[in-house]
Design a protein around this motif. Structure first.
Motif, mmCIF file in Angstrom:
data_model
loop_
_atom_site.group_PDB
_atom_site.id
_atom_site.type_symbol
_atom_site.label_atom_id
_atom_site.label_comp_id
_atom_site.label_asym_id
_atom_site.label_seq_id
_atom_site.Cartn_x
_atom_site.Cartn_y
_atom_site.Cartn_z
ATOM 1 N N ALA A 5 -5.204 -3.764 -2.710
ATOM 2 C CA ALA A 5 -6.714 -3.710 -2.882
ATOM 3 C C ALA A 5 -6.691 -2.715 -4.276
ATOM 4 C CB ALA A 5 -7.243 -2.898 -1.629
ATOM 5 N N MET A 6 -8.065 -2.787 -4.849
ATOM 6 C CA MET A 6 -8.219 -1.957 -5.955
ATOM 7 C C MET A 6 -9.343 -0.996 -5.333
ATOM 8 S SD MET A 6 -10.907 -2.508 -8.976
ATOM 9 C CE MET A 6 -12.060 -2.324 -7.608
ATOM 10 N N GLU A 43 -9.226 2.807 -11.404
ATOM 11 C CA GLU A 43 -8.924 2.633 -10.161
ATOM 12 C C GLU A 43 -7.673 2.946 -9.328
ATOM 13 O OE1 GLU A 43 -6.661 -0.404 -11.659
ATOM 14 O OE2 GLU A 43 -8.682 -0.095 -12.261
ATOM 15 N N THR A 45 -4.648 1.228 -7.230
ATOM 16 C CA THR A 45 -4.077 -0.076 -6.442
ATOM 17 C C THR A 45 -3.340 0.314 -4.929
ATOM 18 O OG1 THR A 45 -3.662 -1.050 -8.489
ATOM 19 C CG2 THR A 45 -2.578 -1.951 -6.717
ATOM 20 N N THR A 73 -15.850 1.438 -4.512
ATOM 21 C CA THR A 73 -15.449 -0.247 -4.665
ATOM 22 C C THR A 73 -14.353 -0.211 -4.021
ATOM 23 O OG1 THR A 73 -16.848 0.118 -6.600
ATOM 24 C CG2 THR A 73 -15.659 -1.787 -6.383
ATOM 25 N N LEU A 74 -14.250 -1.482 -3.164
ATOM 26 C CA LEU A 74 -12.898 -1.890 -2.818
ATOM 27 C C LEU A 74 -12.930 -3.339 -2.641
ATOM 28 C CD1 LEU A 74 -10.432 -1.029 -1.016
ATOM 29 C CD2 LEU A 74 -11.870 -1.581 1.085
ATOM 30 N N LYS A 75 -11.841 -3.751 -3.485
ATOM 31 C CA LYS A 75 -11.578 -5.247 -3.739
ATOM 32 C C LYS A 75 -10.168 -5.421 -3.027
ATOM 33 C CE LYS A 75 -11.179 -8.854 -7.185
ATOM 34 N NZ LYS A 75 -11.148 -8.970 -8.542
ATOM 35 N N ILE A 76 -10.142 -6.507 -2.032
ATOM 36 C CA ILE A 76 -9.088 -6.829 -1.261
ATOM 37 C C ILE A 76 -8.530 -8.024 -1.462
ATOM 38 C CG2 ILE A 76 -8.533 -6.931 1.055
ATOM 39 C CD1 ILE A 76 -10.575 -5.095 1.921
ATOM 40 N N ASP A 77 -6.941 -8.196 -1.458
ATOM 41 C CA ASP A 77 -6.388 -9.481 -1.563
ATOM 42 C C ASP A 77 -5.350 -9.516 -0.357
ATOM 43 O OD1 ASP A 77 -5.051 -11.820 -2.233
ATOM 44 O OD2 ASP A 77 -4.100 -11.091 -4.098
#
Length: 105
Positions: A5-6, A43, A45, A73-77
Motif C-alpha cells: 500500500a501507499m 508517502e 510504502t 490516503t491509502l492505495k492498496i495492491d
C-alpha cells in the motif's frame, strides 16, 4: 499473499501543530505492527502479509496524528494468490527499462 500500500497521513488546516513531527508520529506508529515500510517524500510504502494487518497499521498511523483535522490516503495492491515483495515490483519495471528507475539528476 502480499498486500502492499501507499499511505499518506498528515495534519490538514492545523497551524497549531508541527507538520513534520506529526508525520513522524504516524510513521512511528507502524512499528507496532507486523509490516515492512519505507518512507518517501510524498508517502510511505507498506508491505504486509494480510489485509487486516495493513488496515490496522494504517488506522494506527492515522490516529497517531494529533491535529484537529487529519487527511489520509491509502492505495492498496492486494496480491491474493501470490507473494510479490515491493522490491520485486520495482525490479520488474527496471528489467523492462534496462536501468534503475531513477533519473540521473
Amino acid at each position: 499473499m502480499t498486500v502492499t500500500a501507499m499511505l499518506s497521513v498528515s495534519p490538514v488546516d492545523s497551524p497549531e501543530v508541527e507538520f513534520d513531527a506529526e508525520i513522524a508520529k504516524a510513521v512511528d506508529a507502524l512499528d507496532d505492527f507486523d509490516v515492512r515500510y519505507q518512507t518517501h517524500p510524498m508517502e510511505t510504502t507498506i508491505e504486509a502479509d494480510s489485509i487486516d494487518e495493513l488496515f490496522a497499521a494504517a488506522k494506527a498511523a492515522h490516529e497517531a496524528v494529533d491535529a484537529s483535522r487529519v487527511g489520509t490516503t491509502l492505495k492498496i495492491d492486494d496480491f491474493r494468490d501470490d507473494d510479490l515483495a515491493v522490491e520485486e515490483k520495482v525490479d520488474r519495471v527496471e528489467a523492462h527499462l534496462g536501468r534503475d528507475a531513477v533519473s540521473d539528476e
